[in-house]
Motif scaffolding. Structure first.
Motif, PDB file in Angstrom:
ATOM      1  N   ALA A 120       0.824  -1.206   0.000  1.00  0.00           N
ATOM      2  CA  ALA A 120       0.000   0.000   0.000  1.00  0.00           C
ATOM      3  C   ALA A 120       0.862   1.261   0.000  1.00  0.00           C
ATOM      4  O   ALA A 120       1.868   1.338   0.704  1.00  0.00           O
ATOM      5  CB  ALA A 120      -0.933   0.008   1.208  1.00  0.00           C
ATOM      6  N   ILE A 121       0.444   2.244  -0.805  1.00  0.00           N
ATOM      7  CA  ILE A 121       1.142   3.528  -0.819  1.00  0.00           C
ATOM      8  C   ILE A 121       0.213   4.676  -0.425  1.00  0.00           C
ATOM      9  O   ILE A 121       0.650   5.814  -0.265  1.00  0.00           O
ATOM     10  CB  ILE A 121       1.733   3.827  -2.204  1.00  0.00           C
ATOM     11  CG1 ILE A 121       0.614   3.952  -3.240  1.00  0.00           C
ATOM     12  CG2 ILE A 121       2.727   2.758  -2.613  1.00  0.00           C
ATOM     13  CD1 ILE A 121       1.092   4.546  -4.553  1.00  0.00           C
ATOM     14  N   GLY A 122      -1.081   4.371  -0.262  1.00  0.00           N
ATOM     15  CA  GLY A 122      -2.031   5.401   0.127  1.00  0.00           C
ATOM     16  C   GLY A 122      -3.383   4.805   0.454  1.00  0.00           C
ATOM     17  O   GLY A 122      -3.616   3.611   0.262  1.00  0.00           O
ATOM     18  N   ILE A 123      -4.261   5.655   0.991  1.00  0.00           N
ATOM     19  CA  ILE A 123      -5.593   5.224   1.431  1.00  0.00           C
ATOM     20  C   ILE A 123      -6.632   6.199   0.894  1.00  0.00           C
ATOM     21  O   ILE A 123      -6.408   7.419   0.868  1.00  0.00           O
ATOM     22  CB  ILE A 123      -5.676   5.182   2.974  1.00  0.00           C
ATOM     23  CG1 ILE A 123      -4.642   4.198   3.531  1.00  0.00           C
ATOM     24  CG2 ILE A 123      -7.078   4.805   3.440  1.00  0.00           C
ATOM     25  CD1 ILE A 123      -4.421   4.338   5.022  1.00  0.00           C
ATOM     26  N   SER A 124      -7.783   5.668   0.460  1.00  0.00           N
ATOM     27  CA  SER A 124      -8.871   6.517  -0.007  1.00  0.00           C
ATOM     28  C   SER A 124     -10.190   5.796   0.248  1.00  0.00           C
ATOM     29  O   SER A 124     -10.257   4.890   1.072  1.00  0.00           O
ATOM     30  CB  SER A 124      -8.686   6.854  -1.491  1.00  0.00           C
ATOM     31  OG  SER A 124      -9.593   7.869  -1.882  1.00  0.00           O
ATOM     32  N   LEU A 179       9.888  -4.092  -1.565  1.00  0.00           N
ATOM     33  CA  LEU A 179      11.108  -3.297  -1.453  1.00  0.00           C
ATOM     34  C   LEU A 179      11.008  -2.018  -2.289  1.00  0.00           C
ATOM     35  O   LEU A 179      11.504  -0.963  -1.889  1.00  0.00           O
ATOM     36  CB  LEU A 179      12.321  -4.123  -1.887  1.00  0.00           C
ATOM     37  CG  LEU A 179      12.708  -5.288  -0.963  1.00  0.00           C
ATOM     38  CD1 LEU A 179      13.804  -6.134  -1.604  1.00  0.00           C
ATOM     39  CD2 LEU A 179      13.166  -4.773   0.402  1.00  0.00           C
ATOM     40  N   ILE A 180      10.347  -2.111  -3.451  1.00  0.00           N
ATOM     41  CA  ILE A 180      10.151  -0.922  -4.289  1.00  0.00           C
ATOM     42  C   ILE A 180       9.227   0.064  -3.589  1.00  0.00           C
ATOM     43  O   ILE A 180       9.472   1.273  -3.577  1.00  0.00           O
ATOM     44  CB  ILE A 180       9.582  -1.317  -5.665  1.00  0.00           C
ATOM     45  CG1 ILE A 180      10.613  -2.136  -6.448  1.00  0.00           C
ATOM     46  CG2 ILE A 180       9.194  -0.074  -6.466  1.00  0.00           C
ATOM     47  CD1 ILE A 180      10.086  -2.695  -7.760  1.00  0.00           C
ATOM     48  N   VAL A 181       8.155  -0.444  -2.988  1.00  0.00           N
ATOM     49  CA  VAL A 181       7.217   0.415  -2.255  1.00  0.00           C
ATOM     50  C   VAL A 181       7.926   1.123  -1.105  1.00  0.00           C
ATOM     51  O   VAL A 181       7.692   2.305  -0.836  1.00  0.00           O
ATOM     52  CB  VAL A 181       6.019  -0.411  -1.736  1.00  0.00           C
ATOM     53  CG1 VAL A 181       5.214   0.389  -0.714  1.00  0.00           C
ATOM     54  CG2 VAL A 181       5.124  -0.831  -2.891  1.00  0.00           C
ATOM     55  N   LYS A 182       8.840   0.428  -0.435  1.00  0.00           N
ATOM     56  CA  LYS A 182       9.590   1.024   0.676  1.00  0.00           C
ATOM     57  C   LYS A 182      10.642   2.015   0.203  1.00  0.00           C
ATOM     58  O   LYS A 182      11.182   2.775   1.002  1.00  0.00           O
ATOM     59  CB  LYS A 182      10.284  -0.088   1.478  1.00  0.00           C
ATOM     60  CG  LYS A 182       9.359  -0.944   2.310  1.00  0.00           C
ATOM     61  CD  LYS A 182      10.167  -2.005   3.070  1.00  0.00           C
ATOM     62  CE  LYS A 182       9.279  -2.885   3.921  1.00  0.00           C
ATOM     63  NZ  LYS A 182      10.070  -3.926   4.631  1.00  0.00           N
ATOM     64  N   GLY A 183      10.961   1.991  -1.081  1.00  0.00           N
ATOM     65  CA  GLY A 183      11.987   2.876  -1.612  1.00  0.00           C
ATOM     66  C   GLY A 183      13.379   2.298  -1.546  1.00  0.00           C
ATOM     67  O   GLY A 183      14.364   2.979  -1.842  1.00  0.00           O
ATOM     68  N   GLU A 184      13.482   1.015  -1.163  1.00  0.00           N
ATOM     69  CA  GLU A 184      14.790   0.369  -1.035  1.00  0.00           C
ATOM     70  C   GLU A 184      15.281  -0.206  -2.359  1.00  0.00           C
ATOM     71  O   GLU A 184      16.471  -0.501  -2.527  1.00  0.00           O
ATOM     72  CB  GLU A 184      14.726  -0.733   0.025  1.00  0.00           C
ATOM     73  CG  GLU A 184      14.398  -0.199   1.415  1.00  0.00           C
ATOM     74  CD  GLU A 184      14.241  -1.302   2.451  1.00  0.00           C
ATOM     75  OE1 GLU A 184      14.596  -2.464   2.136  1.00  0.00           O
ATOM     76  OE2 GLU A 184      13.759  -1.006   3.563  1.00  0.00           O
ATOM     77  N   LYS A 185      14.364  -0.426  -3.299  1.00  0.00           N
ATOM     78  CA  LYS A 185      14.696  -0.911  -4.636  1.00  0.00           C
ATOM     79  C   LYS A 185      13.890  -0.098  -5.644  1.00  0.00           C
ATOM     80  O   LYS A 185      12.981   0.663  -5.289  1.00  0.00           O
ATOM     81  CB  LYS A 185      14.372  -2.400  -4.791  1.00  0.00           C
ATOM     82  CG  LYS A 185      15.203  -3.333  -3.925  1.00  0.00           C
ATOM     83  CD  LYS A 185      16.615  -3.488  -4.458  1.00  0.00           C
ATOM     84  CE  LYS A 185      17.399  -4.512  -3.658  1.00  0.00           C
ATOM     85  NZ  LYS A 185      18.792  -4.671  -4.174  1.00  0.00           N
TER      86      LYS A 185
END
Length: 245
Positions: A120-124, A179-185
């Motif tokens: 998840a990257i956001g909520i609506s 990992l992409i969602v976390k910004g690590e990859k």
């Protein structure tokens, strides 16, 4: 192509959110595709289309206002492969997808916790009407008042991994997506997406996407047939054009 899944339970506001985000992306000049997961069949048992599907591999339906292609898919990859080329693909539903980032649409906070699988990257959705700004560090955005903010997230953080779990990057697609969602990859760390294809097939100028094993099969088959010819010589590039007219 970038993708974003909008997930939530029934009556959580998913359709409204997707509709408003799609409108915003269209205003920005993008080509948008939408895939919807339904819990009911629109070709009901014993209907004409249901009978045809029992026999044929594909069924084309000409309706009064909407045409449709009915077919059985083996997996999500097969389904999404039917989508023409678009800039952004918005998925309504598909909670089980593990290779695409997600916007959670919820009515209450407990639903957010239940639906958050690390992608998840956001909520609506309905919960955004309650004036809450963040839940567990995720921004809560009202799709009716500020759809542009969600569209920004789709632009900046949308992606779709191959979903083949080749592990050439050292992870399966679900782990890499988290990992992409976390910004690590980043998507560039996906070996399949970042590597140049050895075999490229174009039909009327449009490239036909092929997985690694398909490329290998095509390459070996063509080279095997050509090598039997007396005039065949090894080369760096082999070009074949097939005209159907």
């Amino acid at each position: 192509m970038k993708a974003m899944a909008f997930v939530g339970f029934k009556k959580s506001g998913k359709t409204t959110v997707v509709e408003n985000v799609a409108k915003e992306l269209k205003k920005r000049g993008y080509k948008v595709g939408i895939a919807k997961s339904m819990h009911t069949n629109f070709d009901k048992k014993d209907s004409d289309t249901w009978k045809f599907k029992k026999i044929a591999d594909y069924v084309l339906v000409r309706a009064q206002e909407t045409d449709a292609l009915l077919f059985d898919t083996r997996d999500l990859n097969s389904l999404l492969s039917m989508m023409p080329e678009v800039d952004f693909l918005l998925l309504e539903g598909f909670k089980d997808a593990k290779h695409i980032p997600k916007i959670i649409c919820a009515k209450i906070e407990e639903e957010v916790k239940e639906l958050n699988d690390g992608l998840a990257i956001g909520i609506s959705g309905i919960i955004a009407n309650k004036g809450i700004e963040k839940i567990n560090g995720l921004p809560v955005i009202n799709a009716l008042e500020t759809p542009g903010k969600i569209a920004n997230l789709v632009e900046e953080k949308g992606f779709i991994l191959p979903n083949i779990n080749c592990r050439m990057c050292g992870f399966d697609c679900y782990k890499m997506a988290k990992l992409i969602v976390k910004g690590e990859k980043s998507v560039k760390d996906c070996v399949v997406l970042s590597s140049k294809p050895r075999v490229m097939v174009k039909i009327d100028g449009k490239e036909l996407p092929m997985k690694d094993w398909v490329q290998e099969l095509v390459e070996k088959t063509i080279k095997g047939m050509l090598s039997a010819m007396k005039s065949y010589k090894e080369g760096k590039i082999i070009e074949i054009v097939i005209k159907t007219e």
